[in-house]
Design an enzyme around this catalytic site. Structure first.
Site, PDB file in Angstrom:
ATOM      1  N   HIS A   1    -123.781   9.112  21.977  1.00 37.92           N
ATOM      2  CA  HIS A   1    -123.718   7.878  21.031  1.00 37.92           C
ATOM      3  C   HIS A   1    -123.562   6.575  21.890  1.00 37.92           C
ATOM      4  CE1 HIS A   1    -123.519  10.326  17.457  1.00 37.92           C
ATOM      5  NE2 HIS A   1    -122.206  10.797  18.029  1.00 37.92           N
TER       6      HIS A   1
ATOM      7  N   ASP B   1    -116.345 -15.877   3.208  1.00 38.68           N
ATOM      8  CA  ASP B   1    -116.891 -16.944   2.392  1.00 38.68           C
ATOM      9  C   ASP B   1    -116.110 -17.250   1.120  1.00 38.68           C
ATOM     10  OD1 ASP B   1    -117.913 -15.469   0.651  1.00 38.68           O
ATOM     11  OD2 ASP B   1    -120.102 -16.165   0.974  1.00 38.68           O
TER      12      ASP B   1
ATOM     13  N   THR C   1    -121.483  -9.548  -0.809  1.00 37.50           N
ATOM     14  CA  THR C   1    -122.097  -8.333  -0.663  1.00 37.50           C
ATOM     15  C   THR C   1    -121.587  -7.729   0.936  1.00 37.50           C
ATOM     16  OG1 THR C   1    -123.979  -9.201   0.359  1.00 37.50           O
ATOM     17  CG2 THR C   1    -124.141  -8.842  -2.011  1.00 37.50           C
TER      18      THR C   1
ATOM     19  N   CYS D   1    -118.099 -11.002   2.436  1.00 40.00           N
ATOM     20  CA  CYS D   1    -118.800 -12.313   1.494  1.00 40.00           C
ATOM     21  C   CYS D   1    -118.843 -11.501   0.286  1.00 40.00           C
ATOM     22  CB  CYS D   1    -120.082 -13.005   2.135  1.00 40.00           C
ATOM     23  SG  CYS D   1    -121.389 -11.630   2.376  1.00 40.00           S
TER      24      CYS D   1
ATOM     25  N   HIS E   1    -119.950   6.486  15.863  1.00 33.13           N
ATOM     26  CA  HIS E   1    -121.349   6.585  16.312  1.00 33.13           C
ATOM     27  C   HIS E   1    -121.875   5.463  16.957  1.00 33.13           C
ATOM     28  CE1 HIS E   1    -122.227  10.566  14.129  1.00 33.13           C
ATOM     29  NE2 HIS E   1    -121.219  10.545  14.543  1.00 33.13           N
TER      30      HIS E   1
END
Ligand code: RB5
Length: 158
Positions: free
Chosen positions: A133, A8, A67, A65, A98
């Site tokens: 996993h 963004d 965060t 973005c 994982h």
């Protein structure tokens, strides 16, 4: 690898740097993000990259973005997507080994560009470890399948 990238307005500059970096590593990159600094809505870019990965048009995705959180939440709404927000290179390696994360996300307001490159490098050079996993990743797909079945049951009851 072919990598879909999206962002963004908070991450226009970092996205450009990361695109150049990805190309310098020998990968192809397709830009699904904004190149404008005008305020815009991260869910649209998260979804666009997630659909490119889920449809097989890209091998994996990178989302940025402010965060890394909003855009990864949007991506994780698409079936088959495992988007992981990382702020360090160790986590970036482990989400591939994982969790078989098929989208890496980070925040332009959280990590600087050198750390972002380390995060991208760690993620792109890691391999899914499989074994125990794989069983856990399969359980993630089973949750999606239960969601689909619940929705179908709701639609039928309606
Ligand atoms: C935009 O200001 C900001 O909210 C967005 O980039 C992101 O951080 C949301 O999770």
């Amino acid at each position: 690898m072919k990598i879909a990238i999206g962002n963004d307005h908070a991450a226009v500059e970092l996205k450009r740097e990361i695109m150049e970096y990805i190309v310098s590593l020998g990968h192809k990159v397709e830009n699904y993000g904004t190149d404008e600094n005008a305020s815009c809505d991260y869910p649209a870019f998260g979804e666009a990259v997630a659909r490119a990965v889920a449809d097989g048009r890209a091998d994996c995705g990178i989302l940025i973005c402010g965060t890394g959180v909003g855009i990864s939440i949007a991506a994780n709404k698409v079936n088959g997507i495992r988007a992981a927000v990382c702020s360090d290179a160790t986590t970036a390696r482990l989400v591939k080994e994982h969790n078989d994360a098929n989208i890496l996300a980070f925040g332009a307001r959280i990590v600087g560009s050198e750390l972002a490159k380390d995060i991208v490098s760690a993620y792109l050079s890691a391999q899914f470890a499989g074994g125990r996993h794989a069983q856990r990743v399969a359980m993630l797909s089973e949750i999606e399948e239960r969601e689909r079945q619940n929705q179908k049951a709701k639609d039928r009851a309606y």
